[in-house]
Scaffold this motif. Sequence first.
Motif, PDB file in Angstrom:
ATOM      1  N   MET A   1     -98.904  61.898  -1.611  1.00  0.00           N
ATOM      2  CA  MET A   1    -100.269  61.408  -1.637  1.00  0.00           C
ATOM      3  C   MET A   1    -101.195  62.599  -1.861  1.00  0.00           C
ATOM      4  O   MET A   1    -101.026  63.644  -1.252  1.00  0.00           O
ATOM      5  N   ASP A   2    -102.170  62.417  -2.731  1.00  0.00           N
ATOM      6  CA  ASP A   2    -103.108  63.503  -3.012  1.00  0.00           C
ATOM      7  C   ASP A   2    -104.353  63.380  -2.133  1.00  0.00           C
ATOM      8  O   ASP A   2    -104.528  62.422  -1.383  1.00  0.00           O
ATOM      9  N   PHE A   3    -105.230  64.383  -2.228  1.00  0.00           N
ATOM     10  CA  PHE A   3    -106.418  64.488  -1.393  1.00  0.00           C
ATOM     11  C   PHE A   3    -107.304  63.246  -1.499  1.00  0.00           C
ATOM     12  O   PHE A   3    -107.659  62.626  -0.498  1.00  0.00           O
TER      13      PHE A   3
ATOM     14  N   SER B   1     -98.675  63.758   4.599  1.00  0.00           N
ATOM     15  CA  SER B   1     -99.693  64.211   3.645  1.00  0.00           C
ATOM     16  C   SER B   1    -100.996  63.443   3.817  1.00  0.00           C
ATOM     17  O   SER B   1    -102.072  64.029   3.730  1.00  0.00           O
ATOM     18  N   GLU B   2    -100.909  62.143   4.075  1.00  0.00           N
ATOM     19  CA  GLU B   2    -102.133  61.354   4.290  1.00  0.00           C
ATOM     20  C   GLU B   2    -102.926  61.904   5.471  1.00  0.00           C
ATOM     21  O   GLU B   2    -104.141  62.097   5.397  1.00  0.00           O
ATOM     22  N   TYR B   3    -102.235  62.183   6.555  1.00  0.00           N
ATOM     23  CA  TYR B   3    -102.900  62.694   7.754  1.00  0.00           C
ATOM     24  C   TYR B   3    -103.545  64.057   7.500  1.00  0.00           C
ATOM     25  O   TYR B   3    -104.729  64.256   7.778  1.00  0.00           O
ATOM     26  N   TRP B   4    -102.775  65.002   6.965  1.00  0.00           N
ATOM     27  CA  TRP B   4    -103.293  66.363   6.824  1.00  0.00           C
ATOM     28  C   TRP B   4    -104.375  66.473   5.756  1.00  0.00           C
ATOM     29  O   TRP B   4    -105.308  67.265   5.890  1.00  0.00           O
ATOM     30  N   TRP B   5    -104.289  65.698   4.666  1.00  0.00           N
ATOM     31  CA  TRP B   5    -105.364  65.707   3.677  1.00  0.00           C
ATOM     32  C   TRP B   5    -106.652  65.179   4.295  1.00  0.00           C
ATOM     33  O   TRP B   5    -107.741  65.677   4.022  1.00  0.00           O
ATOM     34  N   PHE B   6    -106.537  64.134   5.121  1.00  0.00           N
ATOM     35  CA  PHE B   6    -107.730  63.582   5.741  1.00  0.00           C
ATOM     36  C   PHE B   6    -108.326  64.557   6.749  1.00  0.00           C
ATOM     37  O   PHE B   6    -109.547  64.695   6.844  1.00  0.00           O
ATOM     38  N   VAL B   7    -107.477  65.247   7.490  1.00  0.00           N
ATOM     39  CA  VAL B   7    -107.982  66.262   8.428  1.00  0.00           C
ATOM     40  C   VAL B   7    -108.703  67.369   7.663  1.00  0.00           C
ATOM     41  O   VAL B   7    -109.765  67.837   8.087  1.00  0.00           O
ATOM     42  N   LEU B   8    -108.167  67.794   6.530  1.00  0.00           N
ATOM     43  CA  LEU B   8    -108.834  68.807   5.713  1.00  0.00           C
ATOM     44  C   LEU B   8    -110.201  68.314   5.245  1.00  0.00           C
ATOM     45  O   LEU B   8    -111.190  69.059   5.315  1.00  0.00           O
ATOM     46  N   ALA B   9    -110.275  67.066   4.804  1.00  0.00           N
ATOM     47  CA  ALA B   9    -111.558  66.501   4.370  1.00  0.00           C
ATOM     48  C   ALA B   9    -112.548  66.486   5.528  1.00  0.00           C
ATOM     49  O   ALA B   9    -113.731  66.834   5.358  1.00  0.00           O
ATOM     50  N   GLU B  10    -112.085  66.115   6.700  1.00  0.00           N
ATOM     51  CA  GLU B  10    -112.964  66.095   7.867  1.00  0.00           C
ATOM     52  C   GLU B  10    -113.496  67.487   8.180  1.00  0.00           C
ATOM     53  O   GLU B  10    -114.688  67.669   8.418  1.00  0.00           O
ATOM     54  N   VAL B  11    -112.624  68.475   8.179  1.00  0.00           N
ATOM     55  CA  VAL B  11    -113.036  69.839   8.485  1.00  0.00           C
ATOM     56  C   VAL B  11    -114.071  70.336   7.475  1.00  0.00           C
ATOM     57  O   VAL B  11    -115.085  70.927   7.858  1.00  0.00           O
TER      58      VAL B  11
ATOM     59  N   GLY C   1     -93.346  49.402  11.496  1.00  0.00           N
ATOM     60  CA  GLY C   1     -93.312  48.972  10.109  1.00  0.00           C
ATOM     61  C   GLY C   1     -92.418  49.833   9.240  1.00  0.00           C
ATOM     62  O   GLY C   1     -91.683  50.707   9.713  1.00  0.00           O
ATOM     63  N   ALA C   2     -92.506  49.565   7.946  1.00  0.00           N
ATOM     64  CA  ALA C   2     -91.722  50.310   6.964  1.00  0.00           C
ATOM     65  C   ALA C   2     -92.358  51.684   6.744  1.00  0.00           C
ATOM     66  O   ALA C   2     -93.528  51.888   7.055  1.00  0.00           O
ATOM     67  N   PRO C   3     -91.605  52.644   6.202  1.00  0.00           N
ATOM     68  CA  PRO C   3     -92.162  53.975   5.948  1.00  0.00           C
ATOM     69  C   PRO C   3     -93.394  53.915   5.046  1.00  0.00           C
ATOM     70  O   PRO C   3     -93.488  53.085   4.151  1.00  0.00           O
ATOM     71  N   ALA C   4     -94.333  54.815   5.305  1.00  0.00           N
ATOM     72  CA  ALA C   4     -95.548  54.900   4.485  1.00  0.00           C
ATOM     73  C   ALA C   4     -95.187  55.416   3.102  1.00  0.00           C
ATOM     74  O   ALA C   4     -94.242  56.193   2.933  1.00  0.00           O
ATOM     75  N   ALA C   5     -95.946  54.987   2.141  1.00  0.00           N
ATOM     76  CA  ALA C   5     -95.669  55.394   0.744  1.00  0.00           C
ATOM     77  C   ALA C   5     -96.095  56.808   0.469  1.00  0.00           C
ATOM     78  O   ALA C   5     -96.896  57.394   1.036  1.00  0.00           O
TER      79      ALA C   5
END
Length: 109
Positions: free
Chosen positions: A1-3, A24-34, A105-109
């Motif tokens: 997943m990209d930014f 990747s979803e979590y860490w990209w979003f944390v970067l955007a927040e920062v 649930g199923a694994p995230a994409a």
Amino acid sequence: MDFQTAVKTCFSKYADFKGRASRSEYWWFVLAEVIVLIVASLIHEYVYFIAALGFLLPVLAVGARRLHDIGKSGWLQLLMLIPIVNLVLIYFYVQPSQPEANPHGAPAA
């Protein structure tokens, strides 16, 4: 997943505490927040406060989904309230996703 996709996904699931979120979803979003909070703090403290409030619920939701992705409860985010012990959360957030389906649930994409 990209930014861009991660930020769109997290804001579209603004208050969705169910399901799973990839690393990747979590860490990209944390970067955007920062980035947003740094820029907001340079503008004015009120802008920072508004931006922090705007990110509060999505960050908690994506954090819970990230913990679900590794098979943990989203309630573990309460460890943030305990100094030093909250380092355990960082350890959890960097763990690889469970490749198989789990109760969340199923694994995230």
